[in-house]
Design a protein around this motif. Sequence first.
Motif, PDB file in Angstrom:
ATOM      1  N   ALA A   1       0.832  -1.204   0.000  1.00 24.64           N
ATOM      2  CA  ALA A   1       0.000   0.000   0.000  1.00 24.64           C
ATOM      3  C   ALA A   1       0.866   1.254   0.000  1.00 24.64           C
ATOM      4  O   ALA A   1       2.008   1.238   0.464  1.00 24.64           O
ATOM      5  CB  ALA A   1      -0.937   0.006   1.203  1.00 24.64           C
TER       6      ALA A   1
ATOM      7  N   LEU B   1       0.531   5.272   1.226  1.00 24.10           N
ATOM      8  CA  LEU B   1      -0.273   6.237   1.970  1.00 24.10           C
ATOM      9  C   LEU B   1       0.001   7.615   1.386  1.00 24.10           C
ATOM     10  O   LEU B   1       1.151   8.066   1.366  1.00 24.10           O
ATOM     11  CB  LEU B   1       0.089   6.188   3.459  1.00 24.10           C
TER      12      LEU B   1
ATOM     13  N   GLN C   1      -8.910   9.849  -5.427  1.00 26.10           N
ATOM     14  CA  GLN C   1      -9.561   8.533  -5.424  1.00 26.10           C
ATOM     15  C   GLN C   1     -10.232   8.287  -6.780  1.00 26.10           C
ATOM     16  O   GLN C   1     -10.062   7.226  -7.377  1.00 26.10           O
ATOM     17  CB  GLN C   1     -10.598   8.476  -4.297  1.00 26.10           C
TER      18      GLN C   1
ATOM     19  N   SER D   1      -6.068  -2.638  -5.836  1.00 25.57           N
ATOM     20  CA  SER D   1      -7.163  -3.473  -5.347  1.00 25.57           C
ATOM     21  C   SER D   1      -8.124  -2.718  -4.454  1.00 25.57           C
ATOM     22  O   SER D   1      -9.282  -3.095  -4.347  1.00 25.57           O
ATOM     23  CB  SER D   1      -6.642  -4.736  -4.665  1.00 25.57           C
ATOM     24  N   CYS D   2      -7.692  -1.669  -3.770  1.00 18.65           N
ATOM     25  CA  CYS D   2      -8.683  -0.833  -3.094  1.00 18.65           C
ATOM     26  C   CYS D   2      -8.112   0.522  -2.747  1.00 18.65           C
ATOM     27  O   CYS D   2      -6.898   0.711  -2.669  1.00 18.65           O
ATOM     28  CB  CYS D   2      -9.292  -1.530  -1.881  1.00 18.65           C
ATOM     29  N   LEU D   3      -9.031   1.463  -2.574  1.00 11.67           N
ATOM     30  CA  LEU D   3      -8.673   2.839  -2.236  1.00 11.67           C
ATOM     31  C   LEU D   3      -9.452   3.196  -0.982  1.00 11.67           C
ATOM     32  O   LEU D   3     -10.673   3.014  -0.940  1.00 11.67           O
ATOM     33  CB  LEU D   3      -9.085   3.772  -3.380  1.00 11.67           C
ATOM     34  N   ILE D   4      -8.773   3.662   0.053  1.00 12.49           N
ATOM     35  CA  ILE D   4      -9.483   4.038   1.277  1.00 12.49           C
ATOM     36  C   ILE D   4      -9.304   5.534   1.515  1.00 12.49           C
ATOM     37  O   ILE D   4      -8.267   5.978   2.025  1.00 12.49           O
ATOM     38  CB  ILE D   4      -8.971   3.261   2.513  1.00 12.49           C
ATOM     39  N   PRO D   5     -10.318   6.327   1.130  1.00 12.91           N
ATOM     40  CA  PRO D   5     -10.215   7.758   1.394  1.00 12.91           C
ATOM     41  C   PRO D   5     -10.517   8.043   2.867  1.00 12.91           C
ATOM     42  O   PRO D   5     -11.395   7.408   3.448  1.00 12.91           O
ATOM     43  CB  PRO D   5     -11.302   8.359   0.496  1.00 12.91           C
ATOM     44  N   ALA D   6      -9.782   8.989   3.438  1.00 11.89           N
ATOM     45  CA  ALA D   6     -10.064   9.428   4.806  1.00 11.89           C
ATOM     46  C   ALA D   6     -10.120  10.951   4.780  1.00 11.89           C
ATOM     47  O   ALA D   6     -10.198  11.544   3.708  1.00 11.89           O
ATOM     48  CB  ALA D   6      -9.017   8.897   5.765  1.00 11.89           C
TER      49      ALA D   6
ATOM     50  N   SER E   1      -6.240  11.920   3.761  1.00 10.67           N
ATOM     51  CA  SER E   1      -5.279  10.946   3.239  1.00 10.67           C
ATOM     52  C   SER E   1      -6.012   9.935   2.379  1.00 10.67           C
ATOM     53  O   SER E   1      -7.223   9.752   2.513  1.00 10.67           O
ATOM     54  CB  SER E   1      -4.574  10.215   4.390  1.00 10.67           C
TER      55      SER E   1
ATOM     56  N   THR F   1      -5.412   5.873   1.163  1.00 11.03           N
ATOM     57  CA  THR F   1      -4.618   4.650   1.198  1.00 11.03           C
ATOM     58  C   THR F   1      -4.867   3.896  -0.099  1.00 11.03           C
ATOM     59  O   THR F   1      -6.017   3.622  -0.439  1.00 11.03           O
ATOM     60  CB  THR F   1      -5.008   3.801   2.417  1.00 11.03           C
TER      61      THR F   1
ATOM     62  N   VAL G   1      -4.142   0.522  -1.996  1.00 13.47           N
ATOM     63  CA  VAL G   1      -3.664  -0.857  -1.826  1.00 13.47           C
ATOM     64  C   VAL G   1      -3.463  -1.460  -3.215  1.00 13.47           C
ATOM     65  O   VAL G   1      -4.361  -1.374  -4.057  1.00 13.47           O
ATOM     66  CB  VAL G   1      -4.661  -1.698  -1.009  1.00 13.47           C
ATOM     67  N   TYR G   2      -2.288  -2.035  -3.449  1.00  5.59           N
ATOM     68  CA  TYR G   2      -1.982  -2.519  -4.798  1.00  5.59           C
ATOM     69  C   TYR G   2      -1.587  -3.981  -4.801  1.00  5.59           C
ATOM     70  O   TYR G   2      -1.233  -4.563  -3.770  1.00  5.59           O
ATOM     71  CB  TYR G   2      -0.881  -1.663  -5.432  1.00  5.59           C
TER      72      TYR G   2
ATOM     73  N   MET H   1     -15.553  10.744   5.395  1.00  2.00           N
ATOM     74  CA  MET H   1     -15.053   9.386   5.199  1.00  2.00           C
ATOM     75  C   MET H   1     -16.054   8.391   5.783  1.00  2.00           C
ATOM     76  O   MET H   1     -17.000   8.786   6.470  1.00  2.00           O
ATOM     77  CB  MET H   1     -13.688   9.191   5.877  1.00  2.00           C
TER      78      MET H   1
END
Lengths: 286, 313
Positions: free
Chosen positions: A58, A60, A79, A89-94, A97, A99, A101-102, A175
């Motif tokens: 991942a 950040l 995003q 594989s996923c994107l985690i917006p906060a 920031s 995140t 993930v690849y 988020m």
Amino acid sequence: MMLGKENFTSSRQIRSERISSLSVLSFSEAICNFGAKEHIISVSYQYFPRLKPYGDRAVLVEFEQQIDDAINARVVALQRALAGTPGISCLIPAYCSLTVVYQPDVWSYARLETHIKACFPLRAETAAAEGRRLYLPVCYQPAFAPDMPQVAAHTGLDGATIVDLHCKATYRVFMLGFLPGFVYLGKLPPALYCPRKERPRLRVPACSVGIAGFQTGIYPVEAPGGWQLIGRTPIPPFNPEHESPFLLESGDEVSFYPISEDRFHQIARQWKRGEYPRQLLYEQAE
Amino acid sequence: MNKLSELHFLKAGLQSLVQDQGRMGYQAYGVAVGGFLDEGAAKMANWLVGNELGGPVLEITLMGPAIAFGEDCQIALTGANLSPRLNGKALPMYESLHIPAGSMLDFGRPLNGCRAYLAVGGKWQLPQWLGSYSAAPQTLAWLTPESVIKKNSLLRIRTRPPIPPRCIPEKYRPQYGKWQDIRVLPGPEFGQFSRFAIGHFFSYTYPISPQSNRMGYRLQGKIADFHPKEEIISSGSVPGTIQVSNEGQPIVLLADAQTSGGYSRIANVISADMPLLAQMKPGDEVHFVPVSLPQAEKAQQQMLELQARLLGH
């Protein structure tokens, strides 16, 4: 509508960029985009995010560490720019920031870092695409608002004023997290700021609307929780059996309007049967 | 030859869950990834019975269930050695096994590791949620009731003719230690810890607390010289993150962890060592070893190449 705010905060952000991360890329970016103001979210707001390895799968991406609509808009814009990229594989917006993930068989950290940096400057149309605005009914009657007396005592406002203030503001979905479909909405009008409960409840009913600090939120499922409960919505933010189970996503804008207990039960029944006209969610209440 | 086989659970065991490779892609909505914790062992089990490598298996933790097989099945057991028995006789692991109808599979003492994987050849007949058979995290287990095994649960599998027996050579079968070196990368907030705190973190050996689950391993002991910042703005979490509570207690996040958090992250366990870590039991002791990103990427590449060579994928 966010542009004004961005410009308002821009000079400080430029300073912090100069100090903390004046990379060759961000500097040349700022120069070469100077003439193309209207296409860029905000040229004067070229704070370049910091990228860090986050484990070996991942990245950040950290924007300026502040809870702010304009900064969060950039998170969502990035995003959107990265969504659908093969090997991500996923994107985690906060709040401030993202995140990323690849898949290690597709990307190395170094290659993905270059790819993410190439998304800047973020284009205005990516940000414009995010503008969903929803209007959610909330019943603020005592049966659904067990903490209204505490909130009244803490803020010095009466129930009607609390409801009025809570409904007047437009909130941004900063988020989701904590539980599937739990939205962190902000910011509350400062007059409503209230601390969390000293003793969290073991069971907060699903669809409860709570406030804590500068935020308001909706419990998607029955869960333990420490937010002050001031109402309940008949529209569940999380519908696990639906094909798209989540009502809201980062970047959406939400406002609330008050309804009676009778209306609450009526909408809840309609929703359960799949008969609630969904377009009402996007229309301002009478 | 395609039959519907029923696995009847006479005993549930301590924690027996259906897990596959997890529900990747919904983390923006607060949904944990989930999925098998020892990916290597789970994939080997599926390979041994000819199933898709990322497909569902039963993840069995420490105390195993008792299962009556309704029809002939091809199965495989990998991961932790929890003393598997068929009709009271010891069963080998890491090879394709034929189970005749009417047999009873159960488990004895845990000998090595924490989680065993049971694969059964065929198509598992249970609902998916968000594209995965994996049991949802403990507090949300009601979302995936059929993936959480209880006493008298029935697991239905559409079996097919068995594949020619396969076996994982001895040297590729993982050995799980009670004392384990686990390699880590510096975490996002690594720079906020003092030199003394970091030196202590890498020299100390942390026992795994009994208050551990699939969301995370709590480690006993505290990080020395730790002064939490007043407020860290929440951001995304990934499995393997070692976060430090305000009291200084390190917690390693696992697959069922929440998707965001607001604690300082001192380090991240490298992917290649996550299976070894996930096989540790409460009371086992973990020692963290710092590595560089190129070293972590190399270890990961080697792991993927080994999987490709061994499992032809």
